[in-house]
Design a protein around this motif. Structure first.
Motif, short mmCIF file in Angstrom:
data_model
loop_
_atom_site.label_atom_id
_atom_site.label_comp_id
_atom_site.label_asym_id
_atom_site.label_seq_id
_atom_site.Cartn_x
_atom_site.Cartn_y
_atom_site.Cartn_z
N TYR A 219 10.93 26.25 15.84
CA TYR A 219 9.65 26.84 15.45
C TYR A 219 9.58 27.11 13.94
N SER A 220 10.31 26.29 13.15
CA SER A 220 10.24 26.39 11.69
C SER A 220 9.25 25.34 11.20
N LEU A 221 7.98 25.56 11.50
CA LEU A 221 6.95 24.58 11.17
C LEU A 221 6.83 24.38 9.66
N GLY A 222 7.00 25.46 8.90
CA GLY A 222 6.89 25.36 7.45
C GLY A 222 7.96 24.45 6.86
N GLN A 223 9.20 24.62 7.29
CA GLN A 223 10.28 23.78 6.77
C GLN A 223 10.09 22.33 7.20
N ALA A 224 9.69 22.13 8.47
CA ALA A 224 9.47 20.76 8.95
C ALA A 224 8.37 20.08 8.15
N THR A 225 7.32 20.81 7.82
CA THR A 225 6.20 20.25 7.06
C THR A 225 6.62 19.88 5.65
N VAL A 226 7.40 20.73 5.02
CA VAL A 226 7.85 20.45 3.65
C VAL A 226 8.73 19.20 3.62
N ILE A 227 9.68 19.11 4.53
CA ILE A 227 10.58 17.95 4.56
C ILE A 227 9.80 16.68 4.87
N ALA A 228 8.85 16.77 5.80
CA ALA A 228 8.01 15.60 6.13
C ALA A 228 7.18 15.18 4.92
N THR A 229 6.69 16.15 4.16
CA THR A 229 5.89 15.83 2.97
C THR A 229 6.75 15.12 1.92
N VAL A 230 7.97 15.57 1.74
CA VAL A 230 8.86 14.93 0.77
C VAL A 230 9.14 13.49 1.16
N VAL A 231 9.44 13.25 2.44
CA VAL A 231 9.69 11.89 2.91
C VAL A 231 8.43 11.03 2.74
N LEU A 232 7.27 11.62 3.03
CA LEU A 232 6.01 10.90 2.87
C LEU A 232 5.78 10.50 1.42
N LEU A 233 6.00 11.42 0.50
CA LEU A 233 5.76 11.13 -0.91
C LEU A 233 6.73 10.08 -1.44
N ILE A 234 7.99 10.18 -1.03
CA ILE A 234 8.97 9.18 -1.48
C ILE A 234 8.63 7.80 -0.93
N SER A 235 8.30 7.74 0.35
CA SER A 235 7.95 6.45 0.97
C SER A 235 6.71 5.86 0.32
N PHE A 236 5.70 6.69 0.08
CA PHE A 236 4.47 6.20 -0.54
C PHE A 236 4.73 5.70 -1.95
N SER A 237 5.60 6.39 -2.69
CA SER A 237 5.93 5.96 -4.05
C SER A 237 6.62 4.60 -4.04
N ILE A 238 7.51 4.40 -3.06
CA ILE A 238 8.21 3.11 -2.95
C ILE A 238 7.21 2.00 -2.63
N LEU A 239 6.33 2.24 -1.67
CA LEU A 239 5.33 1.24 -1.31
C LEU A 239 4.39 0.94 -2.47
N LEU A 240 4.01 1.98 -3.19
CA LEU A 240 3.12 1.78 -4.34
C LEU A 240 3.82 0.98 -5.42
N GLY A 241 5.10 1.27 -5.64
CA GLY A 241 5.85 0.51 -6.64
C GLY A 241 5.99 -0.95 -6.27
N VAL A 242 6.27 -1.23 -5.00
CA VAL A 242 6.39 -2.62 -4.55
C VAL A 242 5.05 -3.33 -4.66
N SER A 243 3.98 -2.64 -4.31
CA SER A 243 2.65 -3.23 -4.43
C SER A 243 2.32 -3.57 -5.88
#
Length: 254
Positions: A219-243
């Motif tokens: 039930y640590s929704l805040g921590q799960a959200t933060v970690i998910a956001t970090v993974v999302l931002l890193i993945s999006f940056s990689i995809l944007l760089g490749v594009s």
């Protein structure tokens, strides 16, 4: 409408939820040792799986397009198996085969190699779920390349290696990069198979998606959200760089 309701709004909702934390709290949660270890395991094993898929996926696509052999249709259909099989089934299958009592695991155990419950098992599962992206991205481009281009290159005295490097590979490069990138992204987001082939022990083989789920269970929704956001931002940056690299390559070719 599809793009809005199934992509933009969910992503914005995730970022909005994460932004409810103060900047200091966000950085503290995102950079806690267990999270950094999970990022490291996730992206490093996804990178290893991408290298494996880049090499063998290219060879497999080449063989399926250029050669005829018994069982070709079966092999071609089997490429899409990871798309159809539930990831939990894939994880159970890999755990059975690569366990110390399994067909392959028992053989590797003679050389002191353990796959299940190690980072090697994580990489193996990532390879299984992401290999089809490379093969399916390359096949249509390979099929469109006219064999007369190769024959013209050979008639002008080019070696097979020079023909491949200068004539065949340049038009394949965008599709190759796309397939590898899609496979890398798929490996980062994998959960169902990895939770069965890894021990999920922090600082050993715990990946980011499992860490997020563990936080949700607690039930640590805040921590799960933060970690998910970090993974999302890193993945999006990689995809944007490749594009960006692909756009630069297309402009250079023009």
């Amino acid at each position: 409408m599809y793009f809005l309701f199934f992509l933009i709004i969910p992503i914005c909702a995730l970022i909005a939820k994460a932004s409810q934390n103060s900047f200091i709290d966000f950085i503290t949660i995102a950079t806690q040792p267990i999270a950094l270890s999970a990022y490291s395991v996730t992206f490093s094993m996804a990178f290893v799986a991408s290298l494996f898929n880049a090499f063998f996926g290219f060879i497999l696509a080449w063989v399926l397009v250029r050669y005829n052999f018994p069982g070709k249709r079966f092999l071609d259909a089997a490429i899409d198996l990871p798309f159809a099989v539930p990831t939990s089934v894939a994880g159970l299958t890999l755990a059975t085969v690569y366990s110390p009592e399994g067909w392959i695991g028992e053989f590797l155990g003679r050389f002191g190699i353990q796959v299940i419950y190690t980072r090697l098992g994580v990489a193996t599962a990532m390879v299984f779920v992401s290999l089809p992206f490379v093969v399916r991205s390359l096949q249509p481009v390979l099929q469109e390349i006219d064999s007369q281009i190769e024959e013209a290159s050979w008639s002008l005295g080019a070696s097979p290696y020079s023909t491949f490097r200068k004539v065949l590979f340049p038009p394949l490069l965008p599709a190759f990069i796309t397939g590898v990138t899609l496979g890398f992204s798929r490996a980062i987001g994998e959960y169902g198979s990895l939770v069965l082939v890894s021990s999920n022990i922090p600082y050993k083989d715990l990946i980011a998606s499992v860490l997020i789920f563990q936080n949700l269970e607690q039930y640590s929704l805040g921590q799960a959200t933060v970690i998910a956001t970090v993974v999302l931002l890193i993945s999006f940056s990689i995809l944007l760089g490749v594009s960006s690299i692909q756009s630069w390559n297309r402009n250079k070719q023009k």
